[in-house]
Design a protein around this motif. Structure first.
Motif, PDB file in Angstrom:
ATOM      1  N   ALA A 131       0.817  -1.215   0.000  1.00  0.00           N
ATOM      2  CA  ALA A 131       0.000   0.000   0.000  1.00  0.00           C
ATOM      3  C   ALA A 131       0.854   1.269   0.000  1.00  0.00           C
ATOM      4  CB  ALA A 131      -0.930   0.003   1.214  1.00  0.00           C
ATOM      5  N   LEU A 132       2.013   1.197   0.641  1.00  0.00           N
ATOM      6  CA  LEU A 132       2.897   2.363   0.712  1.00  0.00           C
ATOM      7  C   LEU A 132       3.935   2.393  -0.405  1.00  0.00           C
ATOM      8  CD1 LEU A 132       3.511   2.561   4.554  1.00  0.00           C
ATOM      9  CD2 LEU A 132       2.043   4.028   3.158  1.00  0.00           C
ATOM     10  N   GLY A 133       4.038   1.293  -1.154  1.00  0.00           N
ATOM     11  CA  GLY A 133       5.023   1.238  -2.228  1.00  0.00           C
ATOM     12  C   GLY A 133       6.449   1.229  -1.721  1.00  0.00           C
ATOM     13  N   CYS A 134       6.690   0.458  -0.664  1.00  0.00           N
ATOM     14  CA  CYS A 134       8.032   0.413  -0.087  1.00  0.00           C
ATOM     15  C   CYS A 134       8.410  -1.020   0.249  1.00  0.00           C
ATOM     16  CB  CYS A 134       8.111   1.287   1.162  1.00  0.00           C
ATOM     17  SG  CYS A 134       7.173   0.665   2.564  1.00  0.00           S
ATOM     18  N   SER A 135       9.675  -1.221   0.512  1.00  0.00           N
ATOM     19  CA  SER A 135      10.142  -2.524   0.977  1.00  0.00           C
ATOM     20  C   SER A 135      10.049  -2.545   2.504  1.00  0.00           C
ATOM     21  CB  SER A 135      11.583  -2.762   0.528  1.00  0.00           C
ATOM     22  OG  SER A 135      12.449  -1.867   1.162  1.00  0.00           O
ATOM     23  N   PRO A 136      10.081  -3.724   3.110  1.00  0.00           N
ATOM     24  CA  PRO A 136       9.996  -3.786   4.576  1.00  0.00           C
ATOM     25  C   PRO A 136      11.055  -2.951   5.292  1.00  0.00           C
ATOM     26  CG  PRO A 136       9.693  -5.960   3.658  1.00  0.00           C
ATOM     27  CD  PRO A 136      10.088  -5.060   2.513  1.00  0.00           C
ATOM     28  N   CYS A 137      12.260  -2.918   4.763  1.00  0.00           N
ATOM     29  CA  CYS A 137      13.328  -2.172   5.447  1.00  0.00           C
ATOM     30  C   CYS A 137      13.157  -0.656   5.327  1.00  0.00           C
ATOM     31  CB  CYS A 137      14.696  -2.610   4.942  1.00  0.00           C
ATOM     32  SG  CYS A 137      15.023  -2.203   3.230  1.00  0.00           S
ATOM     33  N   GLU A 138      12.240  -0.198   4.490  1.00  0.00           N
ATOM     34  CA  GLU A 138      11.990   1.237   4.335  1.00  0.00           C
ATOM     35  C   GLU A 138      10.826   1.713   5.201  1.00  0.00           C
ATOM     36  OE1 GLU A 138      13.180   2.184  -0.220  1.00  0.00           O
ATOM     37  OE2 GLU A 138      11.406   0.934   0.053  1.00  0.00           O
ATOM     38  N   ALA A 139      10.218   0.811   5.927  1.00  0.00           N
ATOM     39  CA  ALA A 139       9.054   1.141   6.756  1.00  0.00           C
ATOM     40  C   ALA A 139       9.434   1.110   8.229  1.00  0.00           C
ATOM     41  CB  ALA A 139       7.936   0.146   6.484  1.00  0.00           C
ATOM     42  N   LEU A 140       8.595   1.695   9.045  1.00  0.00           N
ATOM     43  CA  LEU A 140       8.723   1.602  10.497  1.00  0.00           C
ATOM     44  C   LEU A 140       7.334   1.322  11.045  1.00  0.00           C
ATOM     45  CD1 LEU A 140      10.188   1.871  13.209  1.00  0.00           C
ATOM     46  CD2 LEU A 140       9.714   4.335  13.107  1.00  0.00           C
ATOM     47  N   PHE A 141       7.184   0.201  11.715  1.00  0.00           N
ATOM     48  CA  PHE A 141       5.906  -0.200  12.278  1.00  0.00           C
ATOM     49  C   PHE A 141       5.894   0.173  13.753  1.00  0.00           C
ATOM     50  CE2 PHE A 141       2.327  -2.732  13.441  1.00  0.00           C
ATOM     51  CZ  PHE A 141       1.625  -2.923  12.260  1.00  0.00           C
ATOM     52  N   ILE A 142       4.869   0.886  14.185  1.00  0.00           N
ATOM     53  CA  ILE A 142       4.770   1.331  15.579  1.00  0.00           C
ATOM     54  C   ILE A 142       3.443   0.864  16.141  1.00  0.00           C
ATOM     55  CG2 ILE A 142       4.698   3.330  17.121  1.00  0.00           C
ATOM     56  CD1 ILE A 142       6.267   4.858  14.931  1.00  0.00           C
ATOM     57  N   GLY A 143       3.480   0.260  17.312  1.00  0.00           N
ATOM     58  CA  GLY A 143       2.244  -0.181  17.940  1.00  0.00           C
ATOM     59  C   GLY A 143       2.455  -0.613  19.359  1.00  0.00           C
ATOM     60  N   ASP A 144       1.355  -0.951  20.035  1.00  0.00           N
ATOM     61  CA  ASP A 144       1.429  -1.248  21.468  1.00  0.00           C
ATOM     62  C   ASP A 144       1.314  -2.729  21.816  1.00  0.00           C
ATOM     63  OD1 ASP A 144      -1.244  -1.619  20.931  1.00  0.00           O
ATOM     64  OD2 ASP A 144      -1.956  -0.106  22.337  1.00  0.00           O
ATOM     65  N   SER A 145       1.366  -3.600  20.832  1.00  0.00           N
ATOM     66  CA  SER A 145       1.367  -5.036  21.092  1.00  0.00           C
ATOM     67  C   SER A 145       2.770  -5.584  20.830  1.00  0.00           C
ATOM     68  CB  SER A 145       0.361  -5.755  20.191  1.00  0.00           C
ATOM     69  OG  SER A 145       0.575  -7.158  20.236  1.00  0.00           O
ATOM     70  N   ARG A 146       3.383  -6.107  21.854  1.00  0.00           N
ATOM     71  CA  ARG A 146       4.747  -6.648  21.700  1.00  0.00           C
ATOM     72  C   ARG A 146       4.786  -7.713  20.608  1.00  0.00           C
ATOM     73  NH1 ARG A 146      10.050  -6.093  22.056  1.00  0.00           N
ATOM     74  NH2 ARG A 146      11.114  -7.689  23.214  1.00  0.00           N
ATOM     75  N   ARG A 147       3.835  -8.636  20.642  1.00  0.00           N
ATOM     76  CA  ARG A 147       3.814  -9.750  19.683  1.00  0.00           C
ATOM     77  C   ARG A 147       3.496  -9.286  18.268  1.00  0.00           C
ATOM     78  NH1 ARG A 147      -0.664 -13.423  18.379  1.00  0.00           N
ATOM     79  NH2 ARG A 147       0.219 -15.259  17.393  1.00  0.00           N
ATOM     80  N   SER A 148       2.444  -8.494  18.110  1.00  0.00           N
ATOM     81  CA  SER A 148       1.944  -8.150  16.789  1.00  0.00           C
ATOM     82  C   SER A 148       2.563  -6.900  16.181  1.00  0.00           C
ATOM     83  CB  SER A 148       0.425  -7.960  16.851  1.00  0.00           C
ATOM     84  OG  SER A 148      -0.211  -9.153  17.229  1.00  0.00           O
ATOM     85  N   ASP A 149       2.993  -5.964  17.007  1.00  0.00           N
ATOM     86  CA  ASP A 149       3.483  -4.682  16.502  1.00  0.00           C
ATOM     87  C   ASP A 149       4.996  -4.523  16.604  1.00  0.00           C
ATOM     88  OD1 ASP A 149       0.820  -3.959  16.042  1.00  0.00           O
ATOM     89  OD2 ASP A 149       0.613  -3.130  18.047  1.00  0.00           O
ATOM     90  N   ASP A 150       5.652  -5.471  17.238  1.00  0.00           N
ATOM     91  CA  ASP A 150       7.107  -5.415  17.350  1.00  0.00           C
ATOM     92  C   ASP A 150       7.733  -6.700  16.801  1.00  0.00           C
ATOM     93  OD1 ASP A 150       9.628  -4.343  18.087  1.00  0.00           O
ATOM     94  OD2 ASP A 150       9.575  -5.453  19.962  1.00  0.00           O
ATOM     95  N   LEU A 151       7.415  -7.823  17.403  1.00  0.00           N
ATOM     96  CA  LEU A 151       8.023  -9.084  16.980  1.00  0.00           C
ATOM     97  C   LEU A 151       7.563  -9.509  15.586  1.00  0.00           C
ATOM     98  CD1 LEU A 151       7.809 -11.015  20.373  1.00  0.00           C
ATOM     99  CD2 LEU A 151       9.743  -9.718  19.429  1.00  0.00           C
ATOM    100  N   GLY A 152       6.281  -9.318  15.275  1.00  0.00           N
ATOM    101  CA  GLY A 152       5.749  -9.695  13.962  1.00  0.00           C
ATOM    102  C   GLY A 152       6.410  -8.942  12.821  1.00  0.00           C
TER     103      GLY A 152
END
Length: 95
Positions: A58-79
């Protein structure tokens, strides 16, 4: 134009929403984002790698070009990290 004055001009923003019931509220409260990724439309939920792939598509980027931020350790950090995407966990319990 000095590029160092506007570093955020080159960033794209998206939100990943899991709940069908929140879709309209999310778009109303956060207008103007570059992408709205809705788990029920993608057909998978965090931490399935396909959801992070949908974010990148959706953003037209590779995974290393993104930054995922969230409050679930499992889903928003480890995933996202397992998918190859940098991530930041908002540990709300620690303040």
């Amino acid at each position: 134009m000095d590029l160092w004055w506007t570093p955020l001009a080159f960033c794209k923003e998206a939100i990943l929403c899991l709940w069908y019931e929140l879709r309209a509220r999310v778009r109303r409260r956060l207008p103007g984002l570059d992408a709205y990724i809705l788990s029920f439309e993608v057909g998978v939920a965090k931490p399935d790698p396909a959801i992070y792939e949908a974010v990148c598509a959706a953003l037209g980027c590779s995974p290393c070009e993104a930054l995922f931020i969230g409050d679930s350790r499992r889903s928003d950090d480890l995933g996202p990290r397992a998918f190859g995407m940098p991530a930041h966990w908002l540990d709300r319990a620690s303040g």
